[in-house]
Design an enzyme around this catalytic site. Structure first.
Site, PDB file in Angstrom:
ATOM      1  N   ILE A  57       0.822  -1.221   0.000  1.00 60.19           N
ATOM      2  CA  ILE A  57       0.000   0.000   0.000  1.00 60.19           C
ATOM      3  C   ILE A  57       0.855   1.269   0.000  1.00 60.19           C
ATOM      4  CG2 ILE A  57      -2.163  -0.877   0.920  1.00 60.19           C
ATOM      5  CD1 ILE A  57      -1.245   0.150   3.705  1.00 60.19           C
ATOM      6  N   SER A  82       1.414  -5.336  13.707  1.00 57.47           N
ATOM      7  CA  SER A  82       0.547  -5.293  14.898  1.00 57.47           C
ATOM      8  C   SER A  82       1.166  -5.896  16.154  1.00 57.47           C
ATOM      9  CB  SER A  82      -0.772  -5.998  14.576  1.00 57.47           C
ATOM     10  OG  SER A  82      -0.507  -7.328  14.224  1.00 57.47           O
ATOM     11  N   SER A 122      -7.470  -0.464  17.338  1.00 56.40           N
ATOM     12  CA  SER A 122      -7.040  -1.385  18.380  1.00 56.40           C
ATOM     13  C   SER A 122      -7.324  -0.852  19.775  1.00 56.40           C
ATOM     14  CB  SER A 122      -5.528  -1.590  18.235  1.00 56.40           C
ATOM     15  OG  SER A 122      -5.024  -2.254  19.359  1.00 56.40           O
ATOM     16  N   TYR A 146       2.791   0.907  18.452  1.00 58.85           N
ATOM     17  CA  TYR A 146       1.712   0.273  17.687  1.00 58.85           C
ATOM     18  C   TYR A 146       0.392   1.009  17.930  1.00 58.85           C
ATOM     19  CZ  TYR A 146      -2.112  -2.910  16.733  1.00 58.85           C
ATOM     20  OH  TYR A 146      -3.311  -3.435  16.316  1.00 58.85           O
ATOM     21  N   LYS A 150      -2.043   3.463  15.413  1.00 63.90           N
ATOM     22  CA  LYS A 150      -3.477   3.214  15.191  1.00 63.90           C
ATOM     23  C   LYS A 150      -4.286   4.471  15.540  1.00 63.90           C
ATOM     24  CE  LYS A 150      -3.618  -0.873  13.513  1.00 63.90           C
ATOM     25  NZ  LYS A 150      -4.369  -1.292  12.320  1.00 63.90           N
ATOM     26  N   PHE A 174     -10.169  -5.769  20.499  1.00 63.93           N
ATOM     27  CA  PHE A 174      -9.433  -6.216  21.666  1.00 63.93           C
ATOM     28  C   PHE A 174      -8.626  -7.437  21.205  1.00 63.93           C
ATOM     29  CE2 PHE A 174     -10.506  -3.284  25.113  1.00 63.93           C
ATOM     30  CZ  PHE A 174     -11.154  -2.360  24.308  1.00 63.93           C
ATOM     31  N   ASN A 175      -8.595  -8.575  21.892  1.00 65.28           N
ATOM     32  CA  ASN A 175      -7.672  -9.636  21.458  1.00 65.28           C
ATOM     33  C   ASN A 175      -8.362 -10.682  20.577  1.00 65.28           C
ATOM     34  OD1 ASN A 175      -6.375  -8.260  23.753  1.00 65.28           O
ATOM     35  ND2 ASN A 175      -4.777  -9.768  23.365  1.00 65.28           N
ATOM     36  N   ARG A 287       6.761  -7.838  29.612  1.00 62.96           N
ATOM     37  CA  ARG A 287       7.064  -7.437  28.243  1.00 62.96           C
ATOM     38  C   ARG A 287       6.852  -5.921  28.135  1.00 62.96           C
ATOM     39  NH1 ARG A 287       3.328 -10.029  23.559  1.00 62.96           N
ATOM     40  NH2 ARG A 287       1.857  -8.543  24.438  1.00 62.96           N
ATOM     41  N   ASP A 290       3.206  -3.395  27.798  1.00 59.65           N
ATOM     42  CA  ASP A 290       1.943  -4.087  28.105  1.00 59.65           C
ATOM     43  C   ASP A 290       1.165  -3.403  29.224  1.00 59.65           C
ATOM     44  OD1 ASP A 290       1.557  -6.238  26.434  1.00 59.65           O
ATOM     45  OD2 ASP A 290       2.725  -7.626  27.658  1.00 59.65           O
TER      46      ASP A 290
HETATM   47  N1  UDP Z   1       1.709 -13.088  26.862  1.00 59.30           N
HETATM   48  C1  UDP Z   1       2.434 -13.936  27.692  1.00 59.30           C
HETATM   49  N2  UDP Z   1       3.255 -14.845  27.112  1.00 59.30           N
HETATM   50  C2  UDP Z   1       3.400 -14.974  25.764  1.00 59.30           C
HETATM   51  C3  UDP Z   1       2.647 -14.122  24.925  1.00 59.30           C
HETATM   52  C4  UDP Z   1       1.809 -13.184  25.514  1.00 59.30           C
HETATM   53  O1  UDP Z   1       2.348 -13.865  28.930  1.00 59.30           O
HETATM   54  O2  UDP Z   1       4.183 -15.811  25.314  1.00 59.30           O
HETATM   55  C5  UDP Z   1       0.797 -12.108  27.478  1.00 59.30           C
HETATM   56  C6  UDP Z   1       1.076 -10.671  27.081  1.00 59.30           C
HETATM   57  O3  UDP Z   1       2.006 -10.095  27.970  1.00 59.30           O
HETATM   58  C7  UDP Z   1      -0.304 -10.030  27.148  1.00 59.30           C
HETATM   59  C8  UDP Z   1      -1.260 -11.176  26.836  1.00 59.30           C
HETATM   60  O4  UDP Z   1      -0.506 -12.383  27.008  1.00 59.30           O
HETATM   61  O5  UDP Z   1      -0.572  -9.591  28.444  1.00 59.30           O
HETATM   62  C9  UDP Z   1      -1.790 -11.133  25.412  1.00 59.30           C
HETATM   63  O6  UDP Z   1      -0.694 -10.928  24.560  1.00 59.30           O
HETATM   64  P1  UDP Z   1      -0.796 -11.070  22.981  1.00 59.30           P
HETATM   65  O7  UDP Z   1       0.568 -10.873  22.423  1.00 59.30           O
HETATM   66  O8  UDP Z   1      -1.522 -12.330  22.640  1.00 59.30           O
HETATM   67  O9  UDP Z   1      -1.772  -9.887  22.538  1.00 59.30           O
HETATM   68  P2  UDP Z   1      -1.695  -8.278  22.797  1.00 59.30           P
HETATM   69  O10 UDP Z   1      -2.464  -8.046  24.072  1.00 59.30           O
HETATM   70  O11 UDP Z   1      -0.274  -7.875  22.857  1.00 59.30           O
HETATM   71  O12 UDP Z   1      -2.411  -7.720  21.613  1.00 59.30           O
END
Ligand code: UDP
Length: 330
Positions: A57, A82, A122, A146, A150, A174-175, A287, A290
């Site tokens: 794009i 993402s 998001s 990220y 968005k 959301f997720n 991470r 978060d």
């Molecule tokens: N998470 C985790 N271990 C992993 C991957 C993700 O504990 O190996 C946690 C991450 O810190 C978050 C949640 O799971 O709190 C969801 O993460 P994901 O990457 O699936 O989606 P996001 O919320 O980043 O879009």
């Protein structure tokens, strides 16, 4: 949707959510055009009835070729990077692909008088709000690049509408989780970083253990809380958003979530039940980027779009994902 005359252009239609969208559109008898650069998407995920153009794009010339050839009425825009962690390590990549890519796409849409677009936003636009669940009118204060890109996309759409009349619906997911019932498409990122697919890779023996990123968050059990929503329900919301724009309604932003939050530990526990596998877990460092908890208030989408998610338990969502993970096609 009776008056729809042209095709639906799905930008990023080879990706996880985009490919499920294409399946849904084709199930509804729509004519579908897909654009994808295949940087993270899979050619195998593109429905055989969609017309596919491989390209980026950010490449205006490529977009022109597609738009000159096709009769596009709607655009549904998924093309973006993402990953929260990657975005903190490489913010420039996110600003180029997500924001600049959308700018070029919008330039082409303005030129071709295409005036309706539904796009992926998001929950990351909110950052860490004070109150749960999150409503669309709460302050947006992203905690990572990220989410920042968005949010910048949403503001861009706002101003482009003022100047050029392109109406939009922004869907703040959301997720996303789960897979299409047919078993033909599902979640397959490479490398995989998302919680549910990783947990299921442990269950299917592809991975030794799941790492829990931090257990000192301000949540019920110390692990991050997220709101999981099935990918086919997300696709359904986009259909409703297209109908909403078709009826001449004004641009709007909607949350898409189930309204229930599950901690990382709860997700692992439900996955153990669904898969009947032990799933070893170890606690690691947090991470970067978060937020503690993200749970949607999705009444606005339910009331205005008439959206009602069909998958309403985490068990059903993880079972759907598990069906794919036991036998992924790509
Ligand atoms: N998470 C985790 N271990 C992993 C991957 C993700 O504990 O190996 C946690 C991450 O810190 C978050 C949640 O799971 O709190 C969801 O993460 P994901 O990457 O699936 O989606 P996001 O919320 O980043 O879009």
């Amino acid at each position: 949707m009776e008056q729809q005359s042209g095709s639906v252009l799905v930008v990023g239609g080879a990706g996880y959510i985009g490919s499920h969208m294409v399946y849904r559109l084709i199930e509804q008898g729509k004519d579908v055009v897909v654009i994808d650069n295949l940087s993270t998407g899979h050619q195998e995920a593109i429905h055989e009835k969609a017309r596919f153009y491989k390209g980026d794009i950010c490449n205006r010339e490529f977009l022109e070729q597609v738009l000159e050839r096709e009769q596009i009425e709607y655009v549904i825009h998924f093309a973006a990077n993402s990953l929260v962690k990657e975005s903190t390590q490489n913010p420039l990549k996110y600003y180029v692909n997500n924001l600049y890519g959308t700018i070029v796409l919008l330039e082409a849409l303005v030129e071709h008088h295409i005036d309706k677009i539904v796009f992926s936003s998001s929950a990351a636009t909110y950052g860490q709000p004070e109150k749960m669940p999150i409503t669309e009118d709460m302050t947006t204060n992203p905690t990572n690049p990220y989410g920042e890109t968005k949010l910048a996309m949403e503001r861009l759409f706002h101003w482009v509408e003022q100047a050029h009349g392109i109406r939009y619906v922004s869907l703040r997911y959301f997720n996303a989780c789960g897979a299409h019932e047919s078993g033909e498409i599902g979640e397959a990122h490479n490398p995989e970083t998302h919680l549910i697919p990783l947990v299921l890779q442990v269950a299917s023996g592809k991975r030794e253990e799941i790492q829990i990123f931090g257990e000192d968050y301000n949540t019920k059990d110390g692990t991050c809380v997220r709101d999981y929503v099935h990918v086919c329900d997300l696709a359904d919301a986009h259909m409703k958003a297209m109908e909403y724009l078709q009826k001449g309604n004004p641009s709007a932003i909607f949350n898409l979530g189930s309204g229930t939050g599950f901690s990382v530990k709860e997700v692992i526990e439900v996955a153990r039940k669904v898969t009947k596998q032990p799933i070893d877990a170890v606690v690691k460092e947090r991470r970067l980027g978060d937020p503690d908890e993200l749970v949607a208030a999705s009444e606005k989408a339910r009331e205005i779009l008439g959206w009602s998610p069909k998958y309403d338990t985490l068990e059903d969502m993880i079972s759907s994902a598990w069906k794919w993970h036991k036998n992924p096609r790509f």
